[in-house]
Write a protein that holds these residues in place. Structure first.
Motif, PDB file in Angstrom:
ATOM      1  N   GLU A   1      14.364   0.138 -11.130  1.00  0.00           N
ATOM      2  CA  GLU A   1      14.892   0.819 -12.315  1.00  0.00           C
ATOM      3  C   GLU A   1      15.424  -0.161 -13.358  1.00  0.00           C
ATOM      4  O   GLU A   1      15.688   0.214 -14.503  1.00  0.00           O
ATOM      5  CB  GLU A   1      16.004   1.794 -11.900  1.00  0.00           C
ATOM      6  CG  GLU A   1      17.286   1.143 -11.411  1.00  0.00           C
ATOM      7  CD  GLU A   1      17.233   0.655  -9.967  1.00  0.00           C
ATOM      8  OE1 GLU A   1      18.242   0.079  -9.497  1.00  0.00           O
ATOM      9  OE2 GLU A   1      16.184   0.842  -9.303  1.00  0.00           O
ATOM     10  N   ARG A   2      15.547  -1.441 -12.982  1.00  0.00           N
ATOM     11  CA  ARG A   2      16.071  -2.443 -13.914  1.00  0.00           C
ATOM     12  C   ARG A   2      15.025  -2.945 -14.912  1.00  0.00           C
ATOM     13  O   ARG A   2      15.356  -3.652 -15.852  1.00  0.00           O
ATOM     14  CB  ARG A   2      16.625  -3.646 -13.134  1.00  0.00           C
ATOM     15  CG  ARG A   2      17.840  -3.301 -12.280  1.00  0.00           C
ATOM     16  CD  ARG A   2      18.305  -4.518 -11.489  1.00  0.00           C
ATOM     17  NE  ARG A   2      19.464  -4.220 -10.665  1.00  0.00           N
ATOM     18  CZ  ARG A   2      20.723  -4.293 -11.079  1.00  0.00           C
ATOM     19  NH1 ARG A   2      20.972  -4.679 -12.323  1.00  0.00           N
ATOM     20  NH2 ARG A   2      21.716  -3.999 -10.265  1.00  0.00           N
ATOM     21  N   ILE A   3      13.747  -2.633 -14.683  1.00  0.00           N
ATOM     22  CA  ILE A   3      12.678  -3.024 -15.617  1.00  0.00           C
ATOM     23  C   ILE A   3      11.951  -1.780 -16.106  1.00  0.00           C
ATOM     24  O   ILE A   3      11.913  -0.757 -15.415  1.00  0.00           O
ATOM     25  CB  ILE A   3      11.668  -4.010 -14.979  1.00  0.00           C
ATOM     26  CG1 ILE A   3      11.025  -3.405 -13.727  1.00  0.00           C
ATOM     27  CG2 ILE A   3      12.333  -5.341 -14.677  1.00  0.00           C
ATOM     28  CD1 ILE A   3       9.913  -4.255 -13.135  1.00  0.00           C
ATOM     29  N   SER A   4      11.380  -1.857 -17.311  1.00  0.00           N
ATOM     30  CA  SER A   4      10.687  -0.691 -17.871  1.00  0.00           C
ATOM     31  C   SER A   4       9.216  -0.659 -17.499  1.00  0.00           C
ATOM     32  O   SER A   4       8.532   0.329 -17.727  1.00  0.00           O
ATOM     33  CB  SER A   4      10.833  -0.687 -19.401  1.00  0.00           C
ATOM     34  OG  SER A   4      10.332  -1.892 -19.951  1.00  0.00           O
ATOM     35  N   GLY A   5       8.718  -1.734 -16.929  1.00  0.00           N
ATOM     36  CA  GLY A   5       7.318  -1.796 -16.523  1.00  0.00           C
ATOM     37  C   GLY A   5       6.950  -3.210 -16.135  1.00  0.00           C
ATOM     38  O   GLY A   5       7.771  -4.126 -16.224  1.00  0.00           O
ATOM     39  N   PHE A   6       5.702  -3.402 -15.683  1.00  0.00           N
ATOM     40  CA  PHE A   6       5.267  -4.744 -15.313  1.00  0.00           C
ATOM     41  C   PHE A   6       3.812  -4.943 -15.709  1.00  0.00           C
ATOM     42  O   PHE A   6       3.043  -3.987 -15.819  1.00  0.00           O
ATOM     43  CB  PHE A   6       5.444  -4.987 -13.808  1.00  0.00           C
ATOM     44  CG  PHE A   6       4.529  -4.170 -12.940  1.00  0.00           C
ATOM     45  CD1 PHE A   6       3.341  -4.710 -12.453  1.00  0.00           C
ATOM     46  CD2 PHE A   6       4.835  -2.855 -12.615  1.00  0.00           C
ATOM     47  CE1 PHE A   6       2.496  -3.957 -11.659  1.00  0.00           C
ATOM     48  CE2 PHE A   6       3.999  -2.103 -11.811  1.00  0.00           C
ATOM     49  CZ  PHE A   6       2.824  -2.657 -11.335  1.00  0.00           C
ATOM     50  N   VAL A   7       3.469  -6.197 -15.946  1.00  0.00           N
ATOM     51  CA  VAL A   7       2.113  -6.557 -16.358  1.00  0.00           C
ATOM     52  C   VAL A   7       1.654  -7.747 -15.530  1.00  0.00           C
ATOM     53  O   VAL A   7       2.343  -8.768 -15.461  1.00  0.00           O
ATOM     54  CB  VAL A   7       2.059  -6.934 -17.860  1.00  0.00           C
ATOM     55  CG1 VAL A   7       0.643  -7.362 -18.245  1.00  0.00           C
ATOM     56  CG2 VAL A   7       2.499  -5.769 -18.725  1.00  0.00           C
ATOM     57  N   LYS A   8       0.505  -7.606 -14.882  1.00  0.00           N
ATOM     58  CA  LYS A   8      -0.087  -8.720 -14.135  1.00  0.00           C
ATOM     59  C   LYS A   8      -1.120  -9.394 -15.025  1.00  0.00           C
ATOM     60  O   LYS A   8      -2.030  -8.748 -15.546  1.00  0.00           O
ATOM     61  CB  LYS A   8      -0.766  -8.198 -12.862  1.00  0.00           C
ATOM     62  CG  LYS A   8      -1.584  -9.242 -12.130  1.00  0.00           C
ATOM     63  CD  LYS A   8      -2.437  -8.601 -11.041  1.00  0.00           C
ATOM     64  CE  LYS A   8      -3.382  -9.612 -10.409  1.00  0.00           C
ATOM     65  NZ  LYS A   8      -4.281  -8.992  -9.418  1.00  0.00           N
ATOM     66  N   ILE A   9      -0.965 -10.698 -15.210  1.00  0.00           N
ATOM     67  CA  ILE A   9      -1.915 -11.450 -16.044  1.00  0.00           C
ATOM     68  C   ILE A   9      -2.537 -12.526 -15.161  1.00  0.00           C
ATOM     69  O   ILE A   9      -1.968 -13.589 -14.956  1.00  0.00           O
ATOM     70  CB  ILE A   9      -1.216 -12.060 -17.272  1.00  0.00           C
ATOM     71  CG1 ILE A   9      -0.523 -10.949 -18.075  1.00  0.00           C
ATOM     72  CG2 ILE A   9      -2.213 -12.789 -18.158  1.00  0.00           C
ATOM     73  CD1 ILE A   9       0.319 -11.432 -19.210  1.00  0.00           C
ATOM     74  N   SER A  10      -3.711 -12.218 -14.617  1.00  0.00           N
ATOM     75  CA  SER A  10      -4.353 -13.100 -13.647  1.00  0.00           C
ATOM     76  C   SER A  10      -5.467 -13.906 -14.311  1.00  0.00           C
ATOM     77  O   SER A  10      -5.740 -13.769 -15.502  1.00  0.00           O
ATOM     78  CB  SER A  10      -4.957 -12.266 -12.508  1.00  0.00           C
ATOM     79  OG  SER A  10      -6.056 -11.519 -12.983  1.00  0.00           O
TER      80      SER A  10
END
Length: 790
Positions: free
Chosen positions: A534-543
């Motif tokens: 809940e501490r982040i609004s989302g995540f992005v994986k950049i591979s």
């Protein structure tokens, strides 16, 4: 001849350069991204070496060649391995088959294998190889595992139509049209009411010459391979018959020193060497003793190349570019061939600082056999050991393409080139604007009981709103911790969160916030779980995975700019008069040259997997038909735009903000040298990663995002690394969090916090050996990275 002499090299951005390269030496070609170093190494040296050899045996005689240079002397048979080479996707191609170690083990088992049963029918070596009809497990066809689709979970509602299923899986418009042609009459039929044969085709597809048609299994497999959270409906199942050993029933009953060959296939190379050392000589025939001796030498060589963490059954398609090159290097050193020209593309990629010396020694050994070794490289250690250095520059794209230095290492110190200034401290990495005193260890994501692959039941805290580096030797568990565990847990948590919100809306039911958080974090004492989502609004994986494998895919199409450019051309007066749509300005649609299909060349296959390209005589490489080329915008055709660099395109479209803005992000990342029409398949892993980062930055997400990057400095010079660090610093300063898996000491020095895994690779890794600020790792006796951060 003792030298390779090139006159007037002018492919891509090379500016009619002439230079002399000494043979039988270790030659390093360096330069910032887009300067032209790969054009020189691969498009000139490798291509001409290959073409001259093929011409000499009559294969390419009479073919017109692109005008790439004036003259070249002293070139010989050339062998090359590039970072962006598309590797075999065949799951039967493994480390064991590539190195022939599995074949050697099969010989030993056929000669000296023992059974538990009194009666034993002698088995030939083929019965111990999963690649043969005799040896493979029939249940899994020698794969050791297979994937099951849980249809009940995928389609729980008995009334869900085929159309709704495709919609939920976000099938692209193009594929949806193909599916409508095939199953259109069934689109509004509930899936569970489809005829059995149609339902089978929809789920598992059909096969034509070994190629699977578009189906649910293929959609889910692609999603799984991209790291998307589909595990509830698409699960990897270890074969219940062979238990992952890949071989058939007969061979599974044969033992060598208490182990089956399938068990050895699942060992790391380091553990396999330990096992072979434990076998008493009296258990082996003289034949097997000789084979074991050779196998031990091979294993020691591979371990020396920092490949000891790999297993024999590790699929080649899953290896990094650096790992592939190190296996390739081992094979050629073992062959003892001489008088060849080898061209390597960043063989130091993916290596921890402590592992680099062994790679340098191996490259030198290849040179000492009597070969010329040409290495495209940014690594300072490799450059230090070079016999001859060539820097291409001074900058990228139209500002590059010149030889700014050629000579030895000592003289390079006093050269005033862009990269030499970074190498010798005349230019420094940028200072962080978000300082480390902001580090709040209580504001973090907590991953509990991580035990993927070789991870040893880890509980790890990842500080947020800072830049966190993940360090460690090759195979120590970095990717297992981040990509295979953290990201999958995050995806699962967000999926549950969305499902929970939908449930609240439909039932108008209130759920206590603490209970909600408990569900997100997972349950069970020994189950992998995550807290703090809940501490982040989302995540992005950049591979570093390719952004496109076909010649029709380009970086600008990936970031959404190409569609806008085509629409702009369709609005021009000439286009309106001819009723031309945006499709007429696509080289794989209505605008394509009819003779080459929009590729710009004719591909001639010499074997099933080896081809050469010949420029299309109709469009001369422009890819479009005459009608499409008759339309101009500001005096330029659509083909002219494709040939522009990103930097030039920004000036050309200066009054089109919706086009310029995404392109400007790429330019700020040091990628202004790329042309708009450059195929995505030609990008290096590092370039592909930066394009992905540019796309994410273009979304204008409002802070508090978690960005995860996997070795983003692959393919980057120190100059380009400085640009990348500025962008990552901006992300953190804007309230985001960054996790970066990296070996590059310049990046690790700039991190606010480092988590280091080890102590070694494979089954001897998977532990947290150090964590803290870079300064604290410098004095930590358990850290293998700290001493390189000074």
């Amino acid at each position: 001849m003792e030298e390779i002499k090139i006159q007037g090299a002018r492919i891509h951005n090379l500016k009619n350069i002439s230079l002399t390269i000494p043979k039988n030496k270790l030659v390093v070609i360096t330069g910032i991204s887009g300067s032209g170093k790969s054009s020189l190494a691969f498009d000139i040296l490798f291509e001409e070496g290959k073409n001259q050899y093929l011409s000499s045996i009559g294969i390419l005689a009479g073919l017109d060649r692109e005008d790439r240079f004036d003259t070249m002397e002293g070139i010989g048979p050339t062998v090359a391995v590039r970072q962006n080479t598309i590797r075999q996707s065949n799951p039967r191609s493994t480390v064991g088959t590539k190195t022939t170690i599995l074949n050697q083990l099969a010989l030993i088992y056929a000669s000296d294998g023992k059974v538990m049963e009194e009666y034993y029918k002698h088995l030939s070596p083929s019965f111990f190889l999963y690649t043969t009809a005799d040896g493979m497990c029939l249940s899994c066809q020698g794969r050791g595992s297979y994937y099951d689709i849980n249809l009940e979970h995928l389609i729980p509602d008995r009334k869900t139509t085929l159309s709704k299923i495709y919609e939920s899986l976000q099938v692209t418009t193009g594929f949806l049209q193909l599916l409508k042609k095939k199953y259109g009459m069934y689109f509004d039929t509930p899936f569970w009411e489809l005829p059995d044969d149609i339902r089978g085709e929809v789920v598992y597809g059909t096969y034509d010459n070994g190629k699977q048609s578009y189906c649910l299994e293929r959609i889910l497999r692609n999603a799984f391979e991209k790291g998307e959270d589909v595990e509830e409906v698409y699960e990897k199942t270890i074969c219940p018959d062979c238990h992952g050993e890949r071989i058939g029933k007969e061979a599974r009953g044969v033992f060598l020193h208490g182990k089956r060959i399938g068990e050895l296939g699942q060992m790391t190379l380091t553990s396999l060497l330990d096992f072979l050392n434990e076998i008493p000589e009296e258990e082996l025939s003289q034949f097997s003793k000789n084979v074991v001796k050779k196998m031990k030498e091979k294993l020691k060589h591979l371990i020396q190349f920092r490949l000891g963490h790999l297993t024999l059954y590790r699929e080649m398609s899953s290896l990094s570019g650096g790992e592939v090159q190190r296996i390739f290097l081992h094979i050629h050193l073992e062959s003892r061939l001489d008088s060849l020209i080898y061209v390597f593309d960043e063989p130091m990629a993916g290596l921890h600082p402590s592992e680099k010396q062994s790679m340098i020694e191996a490259v030198k050994e290849l040179r000492n056999l009597g070969n010329t070794v040409i290495v495209v490289e940014h690594d300072k250690e490799m450059i230090h050991h070079a016999d001859y250095i060539i820097e291409i520059g001074p900058r990228a794209g139209v500002e590059g393409g010149e030889v700014v230095y050629q000579g030895n290492y000592e003289e390079y110190k006093s050269a005033d080139t862009l990269l030499s200034q970074y190498f010798y401290g005349k230019r420094l990495m940028p200072e962080r604007t978000a300082t480390r005193h902001m580090l709040d260890i209580s504001d973090c994501l907590i991953l509990e009981h991580a035990n993927t692959h070789y991870l040893k039941d880890l509980t790890v805290a990842f500080p947020l709103h800072v830049m966190v580096g993940i360090a460690g030797l090759s195979g120590s568990g970095k990717s297992s911790l981040i990509e295979d565990t953290l990201l999958r847990c995050l995806a699962s948590a967000y999926k549950k969160n969305i499902a929970c919100k939908k449930d609240i809306a439909s039932k108008n039911n209130k759920i206590d916030e603490l209970e909600h958080k408990k569900e997100l974090s997972g349950k069970g004492d020994n189950t992998t779980s995550i807290k703090g989502v809940e501490r982040i609004s989302g995540f992005v994986k950049i591979s570093q995975e390719p952004i496109g494998r076909s010649a029709s895919s380009t970086p600008v199409s990936y970031i959404g700019v190409w569609d806008k450019i085509r629409e702009l051309y369709a609005k021009q007066p000439e286009a309106k008069i001819r009723s031309m749509s945006a499709g007429h300005f696509s080289f794989h649609s209505k605008g394509a040259c009819k003779d080459c299909g929009g590729s710009g060349y004719e591909r001639i296959f010499l074997t099933s997997d080896f081809s050469v390209d010949k420029l299309c005589k109709t469009c001369h490489g422009k890819r479009f038909n005459e009608q499409s080329l008759s339309v101009h915008y500001n005096g330029k055709t659509i083909a002219d735009v494709l040939a522009m660099s990103i930097t030039n395109a920004i000036s050309f479209f200066e009054d089109q903000n919706h086009i310029v803005k995404p392109l400007s992000i790429l330019e700020k990342m040091g990628m202004g040298y790329l042309t708009l029409g450059q195929p995505s398949s030609s990008l290096s892993g590092g370039e592909a990663q930066r394009v992905k980062l540019a796309k994410e930055l273009g979304r204008q997400l409002k802070g508090n995002m978690l960005y995860v990057l996997d070795e983003p400095t692959t393919g980057l010079s120190l100059y380009d690394t400085a640009l990348l660090l500025q962008l990552l610093d901006q992300l953190v300063a804007s309230g985001n969090s960054v996790i970066v898996i990296e070996h590059n000491v310049e990046v690790l020095k700039s991190c606010d916090y480092i988590i280091e895994l080890g102590p070694e690779g494979g089954d001897k890794g998977g532990e947290i050996i150090a964590m803290g600020t870079p300064e604290s790792l410098m004095t930590n006796p358990h850290s293998g990275t700290g001493r390189y951060l000074t």
